[in-house]
Scaffold this motif. Sequence first.
Motif: not given
Length: 582
Positions: A67-81
Motif C-alpha cells: 500500500r502506498g509504495i512509490v516508484p523505485g521503492e523496495r519494501r520488505g522482506p516481511v515474514a508471513v504465514r
Amino acid sequence: MPGTTSLLGCAFAVADLLFEIDAQHRVRLALGAAQRLTGRGPAEVSGADWRDWIHPDDRTDAEALVRGIVPGERRGPVAVRLALQGDGGVRTASLAAFLVPELAPNVSCALTLGAPVRSDVALGVRALGLHDRESFLAHARALNEAASRDGLELDVALIDIGLIAPDLPRARRDGEVATTLKAESYGGISAGDFDHGRYAVLRRAGEPDGVVARLADAARRPEGAVAQAFAAIRLDPKLAPSVNMRALRMVLEQFESQGLAGGANALIETFVRQASETNAQAQAFSRMIYNRDFRLHFQPIVSLRTGEVHHYEALARFTGAESPFEMIKMAEELDIIERFDLATAQAAMTELARQPQVTIAVNVSGRSLMRRAFVERLLETASKHPAGARLSVEITESAALGDLDLANAHVQALRKAGIKVALDDFGAGAASFAYLRALTIDSVKIDGQYVRELSDGARDATLIRHLVQLCRELNVQTVAEMVETREVAEQLKALGVDYGQGWLYGRPSLAAAPQAPPPRPGCAPDARARSRAGAEPQSAVTSASRSGRTRSSGGSAGVPRWMKPATCSPSCSPSSGRASGA
C-alpha cells in the motif's frame, strides 16, 4: 514471453515465486513454484487475488507492504504465514515488493519459502506482532550483531502517535498504524509498542524514508504534523553492537516515559552521549581487569550443624567505588563479564595458595557459563594452579541460561574437574525449579527474601522445608543467605538447611581466615538497634541482581555477593548496645 522490464522487476527480489500485481491486487504475471506455495499452477494463479495465498491473520500486514509504495521503492522482506499448509502445519515465507517506475502502478513481488516462524505468542511479543521494550531490545541486539557482520547499517525510528492524533481511536491505531510500522520495519517483525501511542521501528538506514507519509495516511493527519512526532536514531557502525544497545536502552526508557514531548533532538543527543560514555566506560572496565584494579573480600559460609566455617565466598570490591553494581551490570550488557569472572577466579586461587586449609567460591555469570571458551579457560587455569582443586563456583544471573542442556554440559565439565557448582539466589525467579531440574549441581543458595522473613510467619518456613526435602532427594546441599540472628539460624537448622551465610557469622574481610565468633545469644543487636546506631541492617539494603533487576522490597535477596555492602556483621558492644562496626 514477459517483457524485459517485468523480468528485471521480478529479478530484483529473487525468490521461490515471483509475481506481478495490479492496483486491484490481481496477479498479472507469475514465475516459479506457484503450485508449491499456493496450491495452484502458474496458469491458475493468473488473474487471482494474491492475498488469498496469505494466512487470514497476516493479510493486513501483507497488504500494508504494497500500500502506498512509490516508484523505485523496495519494501520488505516481511515474514508471513501461508494459507496453504504443509505437512508440518502452518508454513512461513518472506514477502518482498518493488515498484519498477516503468511498470507503475503494477508492483513486482517475491515469496521465499522457509522464513523463520513468527513468534507472535513469544514472551514480549504482543498480539499484533509488536515487541514490548525488553523484547524489542533483545531483537534489536540480535539484528545489530548480524548487521555488523554483514556491513549493514540500521537505525531506530521513534514515533509518538499521541502527539499526532491523541483522539485517534485505539482500534485504528492498533490496526492501520501498527500494520504500517511493521511493514516499514526490518523483516516485518522489528516494530515495538511502548503503550500510550509510542512506537519504535528498527529498519535499514539510508533507504528512502516514506514512513512519515504512510503514517500520516494511516493516522489521517498532515505529514507536517507527523514529522514533529518522529525521530530517527542511527546505530553507530563504528561501535560494538553491545555499546549501541546499552545507549539505545537509555533512550527507549526515556521515550517510553516521556515520548517525544521534549523534541526529537533531545533523544538523539541522549543516544550519542550515552554511546560515547558507555564506550569509554567499557574501555575503562577492560583496563581495570587487565591491571587487576580490584580486591576480593571473603565472607564465611558456616555449617549450621557444627558452627564451623565450611568455605568462603569471594566478593569483589572496586577501587574508588562504593558499590560495583553499575559496573557489573554494564560488563554483562557489554559482554565483557567473562574476562572479569576469569580474573576473579584467578585472584581467588592466589588467596587459596596463601590459605591451604580453605575453599573459596567465586561468582560466575550465567552469560559466562554459556560460553564454551570461558569454561575451557577456567578449567585450564584451575588445572595449572596448585590450589585449583579448592575452587568452587556460584552461578549468578541464571536468567542468562538460555540453553539449559548446554549449560548443564558446561556444569558437568566443571564438576568432573572437581569444581563444585552452586546455583545462586534460588527462588528469586520463576524459573528456579526449571534450573534445578535441568542442572546437576552440588548446592543451591536459598534467596534471602525467604530467610529474612522467616520469623514473621510459617509460610516461608514451609517453602524452605519442602525445598530442603527436595534437594536432599536430589543429593543437593542447601545454603541460606542473609542469616542475621541466632533465632533465624536455629530455625534454619531445624528445617534441615545445611549452611548459613550472613552478618551473624562475619563481615567480608581481605583474608579468607577465621574471624571472631559471633556474639552470644541475646547480645547481638536487632535490626532496629543497628539502624538507630547508623549501621543499616542487612534486610534494609535495597537490592539489585547481577542482571540489573531491582527489588526495593528490602534485603540483599538477589544481590550478588560482590554487590552487598562491605559493612557486615557488626561487633557487639554490651555496654552500649550499639553496633561499633561501620
